[in-house]
Design a protein around this motif. Structure first.
Motif, short mmCIF file in Angstrom:
data_model
loop_
_atom_site.label_atom_id
_atom_site.label_comp_id
_atom_site.label_asym_id
_atom_site.label_seq_id
_atom_site.Cartn_x
_atom_site.Cartn_y
_atom_site.Cartn_z
N GLU A 184 -3.06 6.47 0.41
CA GLU A 184 -2.59 5.09 0.52
C GLU A 184 -3.27 4.39 1.71
OE1 GLU A 184 1.97 5.70 -1.16
OE2 GLU A 184 1.51 6.19 0.93
N THR A 197 2.60 2.94 -2.04
CA THR A 197 2.85 2.97 -3.49
C THR A 197 3.96 3.93 -3.89
OG1 THR A 197 1.05 4.56 -3.79
CG2 THR A 197 0.52 2.22 -4.07
N TYR A 216 0.81 -1.22 0.00
CA TYR A 216 0.00 0.00 0.00
C TYR A 216 0.84 1.27 0.00
CZ TYR A 216 -3.88 -3.12 0.58
OH TYR A 216 -4.81 -4.12 0.37
#
Length: 142
Positions: A85, A75, A73
């Motif tokens: 996120e 990213t 998550y």
């Protein structure tokens, strides 16, 4: 494995407020009714003793799950989760929680849910969530 982690994370997220609520009420009724039901008093501590035993492994489990899932998550690979996120993660967890299916949310509701959770999890108020904050939150320490 991913499904197990997601379901476990959802269970931890869903159980966190419940654990906090069940810890306080048993302490209050025990002093109020010791004379009424002495056999019930020994049973209540046995149940309370079982709950902390389950909570300790859950914290280790949370640590493992967060360590495994956090990079997915994160990213932008910053080492922290920004609000977007974080929202992606908690909404995914909520969507996989069978209890949440009874209370469906539209996109605005999901955004509000994630924003409220973000505010609670961001304990140092730096507008990002570190792994330690995530573990603390899902473990019920936040």
């Amino acid at each position: 494995m991913l499904k197990f982690i997601a379901v476990t994370s959802a269970a931890v997220l869903a159980a966190t407020p419940v654990l906090a609520q069940t810890a306080t009420p048993p302490a209050e009724p025990a002093p109020a009714a010791p004379a009424q039901a002495e056999p019930a008093s020994p049973a209540a501590p046995a149940q309370d003793a079982a709950q902390p035993a389950q909570a300790a492994p859950a914290a280790d489990q949370v640590q493992q799950i967060v360590a495994a899932e956090f990079p997915t998550y994160d990213t932008d690979k910053s080492g922290d989760l920004n609000e977007t996120e974080f929202q992606t993660w908690v909404v995914a967890l909520r969507d996989k929680d069978p209890a949440a299916a009874a209370k469906p949310l539209d996109d605005a509701g999901k955004a509000k849910f994630a924003k409220e959770i973000f505010a609670k999890a961001d304990t140092n108020k730096d507008k990002k969530i570190a792994q330690a904050e995530m573990v603390a939150f899902f473990s019920g320490a936040a």
